[in-house]
Design a protein around this motif. Structure first.
Motif, PDB file in Angstrom:
ATOM      1  N   UNK A  52      65.456 -79.580 -47.953  1.00  0.00           N
ATOM      2  CA  UNK A  52      65.100 -80.439 -49.079  1.00  0.00           C
ATOM      3  C   UNK A  52      65.062 -79.603 -50.360  1.00  0.00           C
ATOM      4  N   UNK A  53      65.594 -80.137 -51.427  1.00  0.00           N
ATOM      5  CA  UNK A  53      65.671 -79.436 -52.713  1.00  0.00           C
ATOM      6  C   UNK A  53      66.569 -78.210 -52.657  1.00  0.00           C
ATOM      7  N   UNK A  54      67.517 -78.234 -51.706  1.00  0.00           N
ATOM      8  CA  UNK A  54      68.483 -77.143 -51.618  1.00  0.00           C
ATOM      9  C   UNK A  54      69.894 -77.706 -51.485  1.00  0.00           C
ATOM     10  N   UNK A  55      70.839 -76.957 -52.025  1.00  0.00           N
ATOM     11  CA  UNK A  55      72.261 -77.276 -51.903  1.00  0.00           C
ATOM     12  C   UNK A  55      72.913 -76.162 -51.108  1.00  0.00           C
ATOM     13  N   UNK A  56      73.700 -76.528 -50.085  1.00  0.00           N
ATOM     14  CA  UNK A  56      74.412 -75.548 -49.267  1.00  0.00           C
ATOM     15  C   UNK A  56      75.909 -75.728 -49.501  1.00  0.00           C
ATOM     16  N   UNK A  57      76.600 -74.636 -49.788  1.00  0.00           N
ATOM     17  CA  UNK A  57      78.042 -74.685 -50.051  1.00  0.00           C
ATOM     18  C   UNK A  57      78.734 -73.551 -49.304  1.00  0.00           C
ATOM     19  N   UNK A  58      80.038 -73.643 -49.145  1.00  0.00           N
ATOM     20  CA  UNK A  58      80.772 -72.461 -48.646  1.00  0.00           C
ATOM     21  C   UNK A  58      80.649 -71.303 -49.626  1.00  0.00           C
ATOM     22  N   UNK A  59      80.722 -70.081 -49.113  1.00  0.00           N
ATOM     23  CA  UNK A  59      80.803 -68.928 -49.992  1.00  0.00           C
ATOM     24  C   UNK A  59      82.106 -68.948 -50.767  1.00  0.00           C
ATOM     25  N   UNK A  60      82.112 -68.338 -51.939  1.00  0.00           N
ATOM     26  CA  UNK A  60      83.306 -68.310 -52.768  1.00  0.00           C
ATOM     27  C   UNK A  60      84.288 -67.256 -52.261  1.00  0.00           C
ATOM     28  N   UNK A  61      85.567 -67.552 -52.445  1.00  0.00           N
ATOM     29  CA  UNK A  61      86.651 -66.649 -52.048  1.00  0.00           C
ATOM     30  C   UNK A  61      87.360 -66.177 -53.310  1.00  0.00           C
ATOM     31  N   UNK A  62      87.249 -64.898 -53.594  1.00  0.00           N
ATOM     32  CA  UNK A  62      87.933 -64.296 -54.743  1.00  0.00           C
ATOM     33  C   UNK A  62      89.334 -63.908 -54.286  1.00  0.00           C
ATOM     34  N   UNK A  63      90.317 -64.722 -54.650  1.00  0.00           N
ATOM     35  CA  UNK A  63      91.658 -64.594 -54.080  1.00  0.00           C
ATOM     36  C   UNK A  63      92.510 -63.509 -54.727  1.00  0.00           C
ATOM     37  N   UNK A  64      91.984 -62.844 -55.753  1.00  0.00           N
ATOM     38  CA  UNK A  64      92.736 -61.721 -56.350  1.00  0.00           C
ATOM     39  C   UNK A  64      91.802 -60.877 -57.192  1.00  0.00           C
ATOM     40  N   UNK A  65      91.650 -59.618 -56.796  1.00  0.00           N
ATOM     41  CA  UNK A  65      90.843 -58.703 -57.595  1.00  0.00           C
ATOM     42  C   UNK A  65      91.268 -57.272 -57.300  1.00  0.00           C
ATOM     43  N   UNK A  66      90.790 -56.351 -58.148  1.00  0.00           N
ATOM     44  CA  UNK A  66      91.046 -54.917 -57.987  1.00  0.00           C
ATOM     45  C   UNK A  66      89.718 -54.180 -58.146  1.00  0.00           C
ATOM     46  N   UNK A  67      89.156 -53.683 -57.049  1.00  0.00           N
ATOM     47  CA  UNK A  67      87.870 -52.986 -57.148  1.00  0.00           C
ATOM     48  C   UNK A  67      87.975 -51.707 -57.969  1.00  0.00           C
ATOM     49  N   UNK A  68      89.175 -51.113 -58.018  1.00  0.00           N
ATOM     50  CA  UNK A  68      89.407 -49.894 -58.807  1.00  0.00           C
ATOM     51  C   UNK A  68      88.905 -50.041 -60.237  1.00  0.00           C
ATOM     52  N   UNK A  69      89.081 -51.223 -60.810  1.00  0.00           N
ATOM     53  CA  UNK A  69      88.811 -51.427 -62.231  1.00  0.00           C
ATOM     54  C   UNK A  69      87.322 -51.471 -62.573  1.00  0.00           C
ATOM     55  N   UNK A  70      86.464 -51.420 -61.556  1.00  0.00           N
ATOM     56  CA  UNK A  70      85.025 -51.388 -61.813  1.00  0.00           C
ATOM     57  C   UNK A  70      84.666 -50.302 -62.814  1.00  0.00           C
ATOM     58  N   UNK A  71      85.351 -49.170 -62.763  1.00  0.00           N
ATOM     59  CA  UNK A  71      85.019 -48.044 -63.644  1.00  0.00           C
ATOM     60  C   UNK A  71      85.438 -48.300 -65.089  1.00  0.00           C
ATOM     61  N   UNK A  72      86.197 -49.371 -65.336  1.00  0.00           N
ATOM     62  CA  UNK A  72      86.681 -49.669 -66.691  1.00  0.00           C
ATOM     63  C   UNK A  72      86.035 -50.922 -67.280  1.00  0.00           C
TER      64      UNK A  72
END
Length: 507
Positions: A52-72
């Motif tokens: 009650x008073x909660x919404x349940x959804x699927x987790x999000x899928x990030x279909x394109x990313x580059x973890x390398x760029x975290x440093x920038x």
């Protein structure tokens, strides 16, 4: 562990209900969703979560990313892709990063992803100047320990970068060209052998959460035998082959100049299109290109925030949808979008395309963009039988949202409020594989502050290295600026920039 969620508002994204919230019970046992319905009864030993008073959804899928760029993150602005890459992916002076640094960087990226509701990432890992098994092991180990689901690539470029765009080499000194062209590059055979070994070593780690994917950088950046070989290898193993394509007008002109055809036509001619293929971006496509991708059941990852920041253009959303092309959503890297938070991308995709057509019936619906950020993103990653929707037999990758927040006050259409009103602050729980990995904003698997502190310990060294490589690679800037200007003014017959017509772009 078994968990019973009682009488929650649930967005399943499954056939029949899709993004329409329903009052449902869910039962999770181990990694899997084992029951969904109304008036279900918990089993002895179940932990009960009052929905009650909660919404349940699927987790999000990030279909394109580059973890390398975290440093920038936050470092560059107001540069189109072809100039931005000179600094974020420098051609000169980039020392290989140590596996330990790669591990910490990957954990930091996964941390921010999980805390914003992203349970699956398609991480196109591009190390500079090249990737080895030590670095790839570090990425996989980081994701295994922190608890995220990921497709992790061995990204490859095996054409000298100055030869991946037209016109630029004409403006560069011979000694600079020689320096770039003399860099060691993998042959197609070497990359495919590397990938076969990577599949054996890493594919299926973390009880199946972690998968290897192939990633030829782009049609113009790889030799034909590598492209077709990678697509074929992905097909044999049932895994994703991830390729950048037609992100910019420069790349559309490149297809004409290099191959005398569009890049999708070129890929079709070398048998490098398949259901396993996902194309990042896909902005500067023709109508025929869209049909070609549809005919081969290929997917496209749409990255609207990155495309706006780099001025790349606006993807033809409705044309793709009408043709039946599967569309996922991605953040791209933290240098071109400055965030791994996919909820921001979902909202941007919902808004951006409303200004591209005066017909409201052509605008994206909330159901479409939520689907792109969940089930269709999972489909592009070859994971739609595992995650992306809340269905019996699928893994329990889900989000629990508190509805007693200002973001959901007053309660109206919860799916609309999730897309247009929510900023992530209502997120209570993030679950991956039936395991709570984020609990009321706190990472539950590793010490969050330790990750941040360890990364920050590297920062002085990283910033010195970044400043030095910026200086070295500035030598390419005038030539690539001239190339970019030539391409942006060249006649093409299509336009993906807002506020301009093809006639304006034609000298």
């Amino acid at each position: 562990m078994s968990l019973f969620i009682r009488s929650a508002h649930v967005i399943t994204m499954a056939e029949g209900t899709s993004s329409s919230p329903q009052i449902l019970d869910l039962r999770i046992e181990g990694q899997d969703i084992v029951a969904i319905g109304t008036d279900l009864r918990p089993e002895p030993g179940d932990e009960i979560l009052d929905g009650r008073d909660r919404l349940v959804t699927p987790g999000f899928v990030n279909a394109h990313t580059h973890s390398w760029e975290t440093v920038y993150k936050g470092r560059y602005d107001n540069m189109p892709l072809e100039l931005w890459m000179l600094y974020t992916y420098p051609l000169l002076g980039a020392p290989p990063r140590t596996p330990d640094f790669v591990r910490v960087r990957s954990q930091l990226f996964a941390l921010e992803s999980l805390k914003s509701g992203v349970t699956t990432i398609v991480d196109d890992v591009l190390e500079t100047p090249s990737q080895d098994f030590g670095q790839l092991e570090a990425v996989v180990d980081a994701y295994e320990r922190i608890g995220i689901r990921a497709n992790v690539s061995g990204h490859v470029i095996n054409v000298p970068f100055v030869d991946t765009v037209p016109f630029a080499a004409d403006h560069l000194p011979a000694e600079v060209l020689d320096a770039v062209r003399n860099e060691s590059l993998l042959s197609a055979g070497e990359y495919l052998d590397y990938s076969e070994q990577a599949i054996q070593r890493y594919h299926g780690r973390g009880e199946g959460r972690l998968r290897y994917m192939l990633a030829p950088s782009a049609p113009q950046r790889c030799t034909p035998d590598l492209l077709s070989g990678a697509v074929a290898l992905a097909g044999r193993h049932g895994i994703e082959c991830h390729i950048h394509m037609l992100e910019t007008k420069t790349q559309a002109i490149t297809g004409q100049e290099f191959y005398g055809m569009t890049l999708p036509q070129y890929l079709e001619s070398i048998e490098a299109l398949s259901r396993n293929t996902t194309f990042a971006h896909g902005i500067w496509v023709t109508d025929q290109d869209i049909e070609t991708l549809a005919n081969h059941s290929a997917s496209v990852s749409h990255n609207p925030i990155s495309n706006l920041k780099l001025g790349s253009g606006i993807l033809p959303w409705r044309k793709y949808r009408k043709a039946g092309v599967n569309l996922g959503l991605g953040t791209d890297g933290c240098s071109s979008s400055d965030t791994p938070r996919l909820l921001e991308v979902i909202k941007m995709a919902s808004l951006l395309h409303k200004i591209g057509d005066s017909d409201p019936s052509a605008w994206p619906t909330v159901d479409e963009t939520l689907r792109a950020g969940t089930l269709d993103g999972a489909k592009s990653a070859m994971l739609d039988r595992t995650v992306g929707s809340l269905e019996v037999g699928k893994r329990a990758d889900l989000l629990v949202w508190d509805l007693n927040t200002l973001n959901f006050t007053p309660r109206q259409k919860l799916d609309h409020q999730l897309v247009y009103s929510e900023n992530g602050s209502s997120l209570e729980y993030v679950m991956v594989d039936g395991r709570i990995v984020v609990d009321h904003g706190a990472l539950a698997t590793l010490d969050e502050q330790e990750i941040v502190d360890e990364f920050n310990g590297y920062l002085p060294e990283v910033q010195v290295w970044q400043d030095r490589t910026d200086e070295l690679n500035a030598v390419f800037h005038p030539a690539f600026s001239a190339m970019y200007d030539t391409c942006r003014q060249a006649p093409l017959g299509i336009n993906r920039w807002a506020g301009m017509t093809e006639e304006v772009l034609t000298p």
